[in-house]
Each structure stands twice: as structure tokens, then as C-alpha cells.
Design an enzyme around this catalytic site. Structure first.
Site, mmCIF file in Angstrom:
data_model
loop_
_atom_site.group_PDB
_atom_site.id
_atom_site.type_symbol
_atom_site.label_atom_id
_atom_site.label_comp_id
_atom_site.label_asym_id
_atom_site.label_seq_id
_atom_site.Cartn_x
_atom_site.Cartn_y
_atom_site.Cartn_z
ATOM 1 N N LYS A 170 3.440 5.414 -14.929
ATOM 2 C CA LYS A 170 4.275 6.617 -14.797
ATOM 3 C C LYS A 170 4.638 7.160 -16.180
ATOM 4 C CE LYS A 170 5.113 7.309 -10.320
ATOM 5 N NZ LYS A 170 5.120 6.130 -9.470
ATOM 6 N N LYS A 187 -6.057 5.742 -7.927
ATOM 7 C CA LYS A 187 -5.670 5.503 -6.529
ATOM 8 C C LYS A 187 -5.182 6.805 -5.881
ATOM 9 C CE LYS A 187 -0.858 4.471 -6.648
ATOM 10 N NZ LYS A 187 0.288 3.676 -6.707
ATOM 11 N N LYS A 237 0.504 10.477 -3.925
ATOM 12 C CA LYS A 237 1.145 11.761 -3.653
ATOM 13 C C LYS A 237 1.312 12.569 -4.931
ATOM 14 C CE LYS A 237 3.573 9.109 -0.341
ATOM 15 N NZ LYS A 237 4.776 8.304 -0.256
HETATM 16 P P1 TYM Z 1 4.982 4.375 -1.223
HETATM 17 O O1 TYM Z 1 5.671 5.287 -0.304
HETATM 18 O O2 TYM Z 1 4.510 4.879 -2.513
HETATM 19 O O3 TYM Z 1 3.753 3.745 -0.483
HETATM 20 C C1 TYM Z 1 3.898 3.266 0.829
HETATM 21 C C2 TYM Z 1 2.909 2.133 1.060
HETATM 22 O O4 TYM Z 1 1.590 2.647 0.896
HETATM 23 C C3 TYM Z 1 0.877 1.835 -0.024
HETATM 24 N N1 TYM Z 1 -0.051 2.705 -0.750
HETATM 25 C C4 TYM Z 1 -1.381 2.542 -0.752
HETATM 26 N N2 TYM Z 1 -2.171 1.627 -0.168
HETATM 27 C C5 TYM Z 1 -3.504 1.770 -0.347
HETATM 28 N N3 TYM Z 1 -4.065 2.745 -1.092
HETATM 29 C C6 TYM Z 1 -3.301 3.665 -1.710
HETATM 30 N N4 TYM Z 1 -3.854 4.641 -2.418
HETATM 31 C C7 TYM Z 1 -1.890 3.605 -1.548
HETATM 32 N N5 TYM Z 1 -0.849 4.358 -2.001
HETATM 33 C C8 TYM Z 1 0.269 3.786 -1.501
HETATM 34 C C9 TYM Z 1 1.935 1.232 -0.929
HETATM 35 O O5 TYM Z 1 1.472 0.046 -1.527
HETATM 36 C C10 TYM Z 1 3.066 0.999 0.035
HETATM 37 O O6 TYM Z 1 2.903 -0.232 0.704
HETATM 38 N N6 TYM Z 1 7.636 0.894 -3.664
HETATM 39 C C11 TYM Z 1 7.143 1.233 -2.336
HETATM 40 C C12 TYM Z 1 8.270 1.552 -1.369
HETATM 41 C C13 TYM Z 1 9.217 0.414 -1.212
HETATM 42 C C14 TYM Z 1 8.949 -0.850 -0.616
HETATM 43 C C15 TYM Z 1 10.150 -1.587 -0.727
HETATM 44 C C16 TYM Z 1 7.827 -1.414 -0.022
HETATM 45 C C17 TYM Z 1 10.500 0.406 -1.625
HETATM 46 N N7 TYM Z 1 11.068 -0.803 -1.331
HETATM 47 C C18 TYM Z 1 10.236 -2.880 -0.249
HETATM 48 C C19 TYM Z 1 7.936 -2.718 0.445
HETATM 49 C C20 TYM Z 1 9.113 -3.424 0.342
HETATM 50 C C21 TYM Z 1 6.181 2.403 -2.481
HETATM 51 O O7 TYM Z 1 5.671 2.636 -3.522
HETATM 52 O O8 TYM Z 1 5.961 3.138 -1.396
#
Ligand code: TYM
Length: 325
Positions: free
Chosen positions: A113, A193, A196
Site C-alpha cells: 500500500k 492480484k 478493488k
Molecule cells: P477484503 O475485503 O479485502 O477481502 C475479502 C476476502 O477476499 C480475499 N481476497 C482474495 N482471494 C483471492 N484472490 C484475490 N484476488 C482476493 N482479493 C481478496 C481476502 O483474502 C479476504 O479473505 N483484511 C481482510 C478483512 C478482514 C478479515 C478480518 C478477514 C478484517 N478482519 C478477520 C478475516 C479475519 C480483507 O482484506 O478483506
């Protein structure tokens, strides 16, 4: 005692196929098992990048709707809003005193980031600590996430271990669960990857058929004559094969065999049609939920109430162990 599954989704934009194949698909499948499930919208985490307060509410509601449309079922899972459960942050503060800045500096997501040019705020730096608290506050045994969250889960385990060593066994060390598609790549830049933060390379679960056709048709591939799977040398087509396999349940080698002698245009058309078929029921549910936002809000409130009850109890255990009460 039932084993517990916890995971979160950040409301920054809409749910995309990477989120689905990396995490949500597992969250849905785990609903068939005898487990306690807590799935939440990580709205506090979403504040670590610049946002508009006017849009934030809509994004939070939108993510809850997307998640439920994709199959998270409030009858089977506790679905709630992170920011409405204060114990997450109370625990995060305690955990932050056990986490070194050196550990946080090594977090790849943070470094990426910053490299992207974001001015790092303290929230972005401490992001993994809040994530650890999200999980540890419910004694999670399993945390289904994509590959990009692996390091954060390792840190969570380290923090839990340190807490237990210092204050006696209080926290459960969670295990990350990754599935067969833990890292879906961007359609227009398959070395990065799908994220968003690059919406042009994302396939959103809400994309209508014409957009799906257009995005898949213009997805970057290579100049080979045949369809083949080799993520390192041929990241574009391999990513498309992973998406195909993830949504259809058909093994990659079977797809390679089927399309071996097809050109890219034919393969991409078949993939786009498969995606459209897969998205149709999700989009139908999404439409219904969008017409019933008050109902969605009630669901989240009920989930939040249950989550608060569980989290408050755990926070008291932690405070007792840490000498606060
Ligand atoms: P977020 O919203 O960015 O992503 C949600 C979930 O999607 C997975 N993900 C992917 N998996 C495969 N390929 C991709 N290109 C890809 N992009 C995103 C992420 O690994 C995630 O599982 N930090 C977390 C949110 C969070 C969380 C937590 C998750 C906050 N607290 C506690 C688990 C436990 C996140 O980045 O979400």
C-alpha cells in the site's frame, strides 16, 4: 464445544470474483458443517484508506447485501458489523501493546500500500492488530481467507502465543483456511492480484452479461496458440482457467483437455457464459435484498447483538488475565 469459524469482508467497493473464490465460497460451504460461524463486515478496516462518509454507509450495506446474495445465510451464520462490536477494538488495544513495530513493518500488504503511494496512517499500520482482535475475540479455530491474508493470520498466531505466554492460556491460536483458488489475479494485469483498488481488472458479482463478455474478451492472455495452465509462465490464461474451475467445480486439467484445441476467443466465450450462468442466481438474490434494505439492517442488528454477547465475555477473560479487572 463447537469449533468456530470467523472471517471478515472489507466494504471498499463491491464483492468481486477474487473475494468470492478466495474466501466467500468457503464461508458458504462451511455453512453445511456443524460449526459456529461469525462473518462480519470489516467497516473499521475500510476506513484505513481515504473514503467519503456519504458513500461509506452505502458501501457497508452493499457489502452485506453482496455477501448474503453470494450465499452467507443469517439463519446459519452470525452476520454483523465490526464497528458495532466495541470489544474488537478494546482487545486490539491490548494486543497492540504486545506487537512490535518491527513485526508490523514486515507486513507485505502494508508495504504494498505504501509503495502504491498511499500516505500511511496509523490505522493502516495497525490494521493486522485489529484483524487479530477480530479473530481472537471469538476464539476462532478456523479463518477462511485468501492468500493475501496469510501473513496477517501468522501474525495473529504469534500475538496469541505471546499473550498466552505472558498472561496464561487465554487465547485460541487460529488456523487459516485457504482453498484451491487462494489468489485470483487481475484480468488486465495478471501479475497483480485482483483487487478493488484496480477496478478495471475486477469482475464484480454484480456485473451484467454484456460487461462480463467485454471484460473476459479483453482479459490479458498471451501469444501461445493453445490453452494451457502454467501460472508462472502464462499467468493470464492460467488465471482464467482458475476462475473457470472455481465457479464450475471442474478440475483444471479437464478444462485444459476440453479447450486444448480451441482458440482464445472460443475459450473466453465459453468462460464468459459459464460466469453469467454462475452469477445469475446471485444477482437475482441481490436484487431482492436491495429492495429490502430495512430487512438486511434488522438481520445485521440481530447478528451484532449475538456477536456482542460472545465478544464481551471474552474481553472480560482477557482483561482478567491482563490484570485489568
Ligand atoms: P477484503 O475485503 O479485502 O477481502 C475479502 C476476502 O477476499 C480475499 N481476497 C482474495 N482471494 C483471492 N484472490 C484475490 N484476488 C482476493 N482479493 C481478496 C481476502 O483474502 C479476504 O479473505 N483484511 C481482510 C478483512 C478482514 C478479515 C478480518 C478477514 C478484517 N478482519 C478477520 C478475516 C479475519 C480483507 O482484506 O478483506
Amino acid at each position: 464445544m463447537l469449533k468456530t469459524v470467523v472471517s471478515g469482508l472489507k466494504p471498499t467497493g463491491e464483492l468481486h470474483i477474487g473475494n468470492y473464490l478466495g474466501a466467500v465460497k468457503q464461508l458458504v460451504e462451511l455453512q453445511k458443517k456443524n460449526l459456529r460461524r461469525l462473518y462480519f463486515i470489516a467497516d473499521y478496516h475500510s476506513l484505513t484508506i481515504p473514503y467519503s462518509p456519504k458513500e461509506k454507509r452505502g458501501e457497508i450495506m452493499g457489502m452485506a447485501i453482496d455477501a448474503m446474495a453470494a450465499g452467507l445465510d443469517p439463519k446459519k451464520s452470525i452476520i454483523f458489523l465490526q464497528s458495532h462490536v466495541p470489544a474488537h477494538n478494546n482487545l486490539a488495544w491490548i494486543l497492540s501493546t504486545l506487537t512490535s513495530t518491527g513485526q508490523l513493518n514486515r507486513m507485505v500488504e502494508y508495504k504494498e500500500k505504501v509503495q502504491e503511494g498511499r500516505v500511511p496512517n496509523a490505522g493502516l499500520f495497525g490494521y493486522p492488530i485489529l484483524m487479530a482482535a477480530d479473530v481472537l475475540i471469538y476464539d476462532a479455530d478456523f479463518v477462511p481467507v485468501g492468500e493475501d491474508q496469510r501473513q496477517h493470520l501468522e501474525l495473529t498466531r504469534d500475538i496469541a502465543q505471546l499473550f498466552n505466554k505472558r498472561f496464561g492460556k487465554t487465547l485460541t491460536e487460529p488456523e487459516a483456511l485457504h482453498n484451491q483458488t487462494p489468489r485470483i489475479m487481475s484480468l488486465n494485469d495478471p501479475k497483480k492480484k485482483m483487487s478493488k483498488s484496480i477496478p478495471a481488472g475486477c469482475l464484480f458479482l454484480s456485473d451484467p452479461p454484456d460487461i462480463v463478455h467485454r471484460k473476459i474478451a479483453s482479459a490479458q492472455t498471451d501469444s501461445h496458440k493453445t490453452i494451457g495452465y502454467d501460472p508462472r509462465k502464462r499467468p493470464g490464461v492460467s488465471n482464467l482457467l482458475s476462475i473457470y474451475s472455481g465457479i464450475s467445480g471442474r478440475p483444471i486439467n479437464e478444462l485444459v483437455k476440453k479447450f486444448r484445441n480451441s482458440g482464445y476467443a472460443e475459450f473466453k466465450k465459453a468462460l464468459a457464459e459459464e460466469i453469467i450462468k454462475f452469477l445469475k442466481p446471485i444477482q437475482q438474490r441481490r436484487k431482492k435484498l436491495l429492495q429490502n434494505k430495512a430487512g438486511v439492517m434488522r438481520t445485521l442488528e440481530a447478528g451484532t447483538k449475538t456477536a456482542n454477547r460472545i465478544a464481551e465475555k471474552k474481553l472480560a477473560d482477557v482483561k482478567r488475565a491482563a490484570g485489568l479487572i
